[in-house]
Motif scaffolding. Structure first.
Motif, PDB file in Angstrom:
ATOM      1  N   ALA A   3       0.814  -1.228   0.000  1.00  0.00           N
ATOM      2  CA  ALA A   3       0.000   0.000   0.000  1.00  0.00           C
ATOM      3  C   ALA A   3       0.826   1.247   0.000  1.00  0.00           C
ATOM      4  O   ALA A   3       0.316   2.330  -0.130  1.00  0.00           O
ATOM      5  CB  ALA A   3      -0.933  -0.010   1.213  1.00  0.00           C
ATOM      6  N   SER A   4       2.116   1.128   0.110  1.00  0.00           N
ATOM      7  CA  SER A   4       2.945   2.332   0.148  1.00  0.00           C
ATOM      8  C   SER A   4       3.274   2.867  -1.222  1.00  0.00           C
ATOM      9  O   SER A   4       3.818   3.933  -1.363  1.00  0.00           O
ATOM     10  CB  SER A   4       4.250   2.042   0.891  1.00  0.00           C
ATOM     11  OG  SER A   4       5.011   1.105   0.175  1.00  0.00           O
ATOM     12  N   THR A   5       2.938   2.154  -2.266  1.00  0.00           N
ATOM     13  CA  THR A   5       3.243   2.632  -3.614  1.00  0.00           C
ATOM     14  C   THR A   5       2.298   3.749  -3.996  1.00  0.00           C
ATOM     15  O   THR A   5       1.255   3.957  -3.409  1.00  0.00           O
ATOM     16  CB  THR A   5       3.128   1.484  -4.636  1.00  0.00           C
ATOM     17  OG1 THR A   5       1.784   1.041  -4.641  1.00  0.00           O
ATOM     18  CG2 THR A   5       4.056   0.353  -4.318  1.00  0.00           C
ATOM     19  N   ALA A   6       2.712   4.438  -5.071  1.00  0.00           N
ATOM     20  CA  ALA A   6       1.933   5.609  -5.480  1.00  0.00           C
ATOM     21  C   ALA A   6       0.579   5.240  -6.030  1.00  0.00           C
ATOM     22  O   ALA A   6      -0.304   6.066  -6.113  1.00  0.00           O
ATOM     23  CB  ALA A   6       2.721   6.389  -6.537  1.00  0.00           C
ATOM     24  N   PRO A 197      -6.732   5.320   1.743  1.00  0.00           N
ATOM     25  CA  PRO A 197      -5.599   4.404   1.604  1.00  0.00           C
ATOM     26  C   PRO A 197      -4.277   5.152   1.722  1.00  0.00           C
ATOM     27  O   PRO A 197      -4.186   6.321   1.358  1.00  0.00           O
ATOM     28  CB  PRO A 197      -5.777   3.847   0.183  1.00  0.00           C
ATOM     29  CG  PRO A 197      -6.485   4.942  -0.551  1.00  0.00           C
ATOM     30  CD  PRO A 197      -7.392   5.596   0.453  1.00  0.00           C
ATOM     31  N   GLU A 198      -3.267   4.483   2.249  1.00  0.00           N
ATOM     32  CA  GLU A 198      -1.951   5.095   2.360  1.00  0.00           C
ATOM     33  C   GLU A 198      -1.260   5.078   0.995  1.00  0.00           C
ATOM     34  O   GLU A 198      -1.430   4.139   0.205  1.00  0.00           O
ATOM     35  CB  GLU A 198      -1.100   4.350   3.384  1.00  0.00           C
ATOM     36  CG  GLU A 198       0.278   4.966   3.611  1.00  0.00           C
ATOM     37  CD  GLU A 198       0.205   6.402   4.126  1.00  0.00           C
ATOM     38  OE1 GLU A 198      -0.071   7.305   3.286  1.00  0.00           O
ATOM     39  OE2 GLU A 198       0.415   6.627   5.317  1.00  0.00           O
ATOM     40  N   SER A 199      -0.528   6.113   0.699  1.00  0.00           N
ATOM     41  CA  SER A 199       0.270   6.178  -0.528  1.00  0.00           C
ATOM     42  C   SER A 199       1.452   7.095  -0.282  1.00  0.00           C
ATOM     43  O   SER A 199       1.351   8.058   0.473  1.00  0.00           O
ATOM     44  CB  SER A 199      -0.566   6.697  -1.700  1.00  0.00           C
ATOM     45  OG  SER A 199      -0.996   8.023  -1.471  1.00  0.00           O
ATOM     46  N   LYS A 200       2.573   6.762  -0.887  1.00  0.00           N
ATOM     47  CA  LYS A 200       3.757   7.604  -0.787  1.00  0.00           C
ATOM     48  C   LYS A 200       4.706   7.251  -1.913  1.00  0.00           C
ATOM     49  O   LYS A 200       4.484   6.299  -2.673  1.00  0.00           O
ATOM     50  CB  LYS A 200       4.435   7.424   0.567  1.00  0.00           C
ATOM     51  CG  LYS A 200       4.915   6.013   0.883  1.00  0.00           C
ATOM     52  CD  LYS A 200       5.527   5.968   2.282  1.00  0.00           C
ATOM     53  CE  LYS A 200       5.971   4.565   2.646  1.00  0.00           C
ATOM     54  NZ  LYS A 200       6.551   4.500   4.008  1.00  0.00           N
ATOM     55  N   ASN A 201       5.760   8.018  -2.027  1.00  0.00           N
ATOM     56  CA  ASN A 201       6.764   7.788  -3.060  1.00  0.00           C
ATOM     57  C   ASN A 201       7.508   6.484  -2.743  1.00  0.00           C
ATOM     58  O   ASN A 201       8.170   6.386  -1.709  1.00  0.00           O
ATOM     59  CB  ASN A 201       7.745   8.966  -3.078  1.00  0.00           C
ATOM     60  CG  ASN A 201       8.750   8.867  -4.222  1.00  0.00           C
ATOM     61  OD1 ASN A 201       8.855   7.837  -4.893  1.00  0.00           O
ATOM     62  ND2 ASN A 201       9.482   9.938  -4.450  1.00  0.00           N
ATOM     63  N   PRO A 202       7.398   5.475  -3.621  1.00  0.00           N
ATOM     64  CA  PRO A 202       8.028   4.187  -3.309  1.00  0.00           C
ATOM     65  C   PRO A 202       9.551   4.217  -3.385  1.00  0.00           C
ATOM     66  O   PRO A 202      10.210   3.291  -2.922  1.00  0.00           O
ATOM     67  CB  PRO A 202       7.444   3.255  -4.375  1.00  0.00           C
ATOM     68  CG  PRO A 202       7.121   4.148  -5.523  1.00  0.00           C
ATOM     69  CD  PRO A 202       6.677   5.449  -4.908  1.00  0.00           C
TER      70      PRO A 202
END
Length: 535
Positions: A3-6, A197-202
């Motif tokens: 889930a951390s991917t953009a 949902p969580e998202s951030k710069n992978p």
């Protein structure tokens, strides 16, 4: 993929399955943040009486919020990309709620100023993460509509602040304009933790600490100069020194970002004509709207004699037009149908026409409102068409993993354009006003109060109305000409994108055909399975 991917949280079509519910939560938080940019203006008399606030105190109460917020937008967006947009959105809601509670219960001017600064930190986190989350949970088929709703709430919050503040102050004490934020913050925080949902710069790039420091100092100094310009005079040391510091530090920031391998803001974005055109358009929209609203509220109250709530009601057609056109889907559908460049050109032309209508038909002292009403409706239609197109153009020009930075750029442009509009149109009005009447007072209310009789007060009001007309015409010309240039850049970028897409399609087709021919020995590539023919 975690889930951390953009792109986490998306599904095959449309986007996240709960995307519209999440958008509602985001828009509620966005509305609260933007209301606080303008809601305090109507509470000035109460604050002066109950907290014994001086003019300087009042200015800092209003400016502490926008100054901290605008200075931190880029840094907040970068932090959201790196550490997670959901985390920073939740943190922003928490800080905003705590700041609102402190502000509502403040017993002194110093406490209120500090609380407003804390709210500005939360506001910066919210403004960057809300748009970044919208980009993550909607796909291309619905993103323009979602951004239009997001932008509509932004415009509504900006324009409705004085009206909502006036309604609250008619029934409660001044602290309620802050305390009403608390249930919104609590509900929003619970919804964000459950739904978003969580998202951030992978890629997990190194933090650019020096870049964050330089951008914060530079933007804060520059915005301070713009905010205090009308008070101190544009050639005063109080304005020129922070402006020079801001420009110098931002120049150092740009040089640093070009030098390092992990920049907070990739300066190569500014080589993209689509990005530059959208940036120019965003500044122009806020220049026209911010400058016009700032001057019209004074005209309605001090020249035409309306109370704050009455003045707020007469400004609502601008916000209502934006809401009706965007929430009905007319604005987004038109953008999708005609394209970004024509939407920007047409929208900014409508904004310019609205400013012209206000100048020629609604800026006098006879109390006529029809010309002002027409101008506000035309401006609202132009903003409804232009804002979502430009926000989408800015965000789509930036890689998805940099969505937080893109949202920070968009928010910074809004703050900068608004300040620029107040500065430029206010300077034109003041110059024209000074040329028509000689007064020693530094503001219109003070000049009217110092007038010796009815005839002198009427002369001062006429001079202000004339200055208003001149400033609106200058704004109309700037928005119209600049809008055509911005649309030209966007049009060139769109043509280049179409040519690149066609070239890529042809190259991929040729490669597939060649691969098919090789796999089938001597069978020609133009058979029934030829991908180019199928396409």
């Amino acid at each position: 993929m975690t889930a951390s991917t953009a792109t986490s949280g998306r599904v095959a079509t449309g986007g996240h399955p709960q995307r519209w519910l999440i958008l509602g939560v985001i828009c509620l938080a966005q509305l609260t943040v933007l209301l606080d940019n303008t809601v305090l203006s109507v509470a000035i008399p109460s604050l002066t009486t109950e907290l014994h606030a001086s003019t300087s105190d009042i200015q800092w109460m209003i400016n502490a919020y926008s100054l901290v917020q605008s200075g931190l937008l880029l840094t907040a967006g970068n932090a959201a990309d790196r550490y997670g947009r959901k985390k920073l959105l939740a943190l922003g809601l928490a800080l905003f709620g705590i700041g609102s509670l402190t502000a509502g219960l403040a017993g002194s001017t110093g406490q209120l100023i500090a609380a407003r600064a804390g709210m500005g930190i939360g506001g910066a986190l919210l403004m960057t993460t809300t748009l970044a989350v919208v980009m993550q949970i909607f796909d291309d088929s619905q993103r323009v509509k979602a951004i239009a709703i997001w932008a509509t709430i932004g415009s509504l919050g900006f324009a409705a602040g004085p009206l909502i503040g006036g309604v609250i102050l008619d029934h409660y004490w001044w602290g309620m304009i802050f305390l009403i934020n608390i249930p919104v913050a609590v509900i929003g925080l619970a919804a964000v933790l459950k739904l978003v949902p969580e998202s951030k710069n992978p890629k997990g790039e190194r933090p650019d600490l020096l870049g964050a420091l330089l951008s914060t100092i530079g933007m804060t100094a520059l915005v301070y100069a713009i905010i205090t310009g009308p008070e101190h005079g544009w050639t005063s040391a109080q304005v020129l020194i922070p402006a020079a510091i801001g420009i110098a530090v931002l120049g150092a920031f740009a040089a640093w970002e070009l030098h390092i391998p992990y920049p907070m803001l990739d300066m190569h974005f500014f080589r993209n004509q689509k990005f530059v055109g959208a940036v120019a358009g965003a500044i122009l929209v806020m220049l026209g709207m911010g400058g016009s609203l700032f001057l019209l509220t004074q005209h309605l109250q001090f020249v035409l004699g309306y109370e704050p709530l009455e003045a707020g009601l007469r400004m609502t057609p601008l916000a209502l037009t934006i809401v009706v056109l965007n929430l009905s889907g007319v604005g987004p559908k038109l953008v999708m149908k005609i394209g970004t460049a024509p939407a920007v050109a047409g929208g900014l032309t409508l904004v310019a026409a609205g400013l012209t209508s206000i100048a020629l038909l609604g800026g006098g002292t006879d109390g006529a409102y029809s010309g002002m009403l027409l101008g506000l409706v035309l401006m609202g239609a132009g903003i409804a068409l232009t804002s979502p197109a430009m926000a989408n153009a800015i965000m789509s020009s930036i890689p998805p993993e940099k969505a937080g930075v893109g949202a920070g750029i968009n928010g910074t442009l809004s703050e900068f354009g608004n300040g620029l509009g107040v500065a430029i149109l206010g300077a034109v009005l003041n110059a024209r006003f000074a040329a028509l009447v000689t007064v020693t007072a530094t503001s219109l209310p003070a000049a009217l109060a110092a007038a010796s009789g009815t005839a002198e007060r009427q002369k001062i009001a006429d001079a202000f109305a004339t200055g208003l007309q001149t400033s609106q015409l200058v704004g109309a010309v700037a928005v119209f000409v600049g809008g055509l240039l911005a649309a030209a850049l966007l049009s060139r970028a769109e043509r280049a994108e179409r040519r690149a897409a066609a070239a890529n399609g042809a190259a991929n087709g040729a490669a597939s055909g060649s691969a098919g021919g090789s796999a089938n020995g001597s069978e020609p590539a133009g058979g029934s399975e030829d991908p180019v023919s199928a396409a």
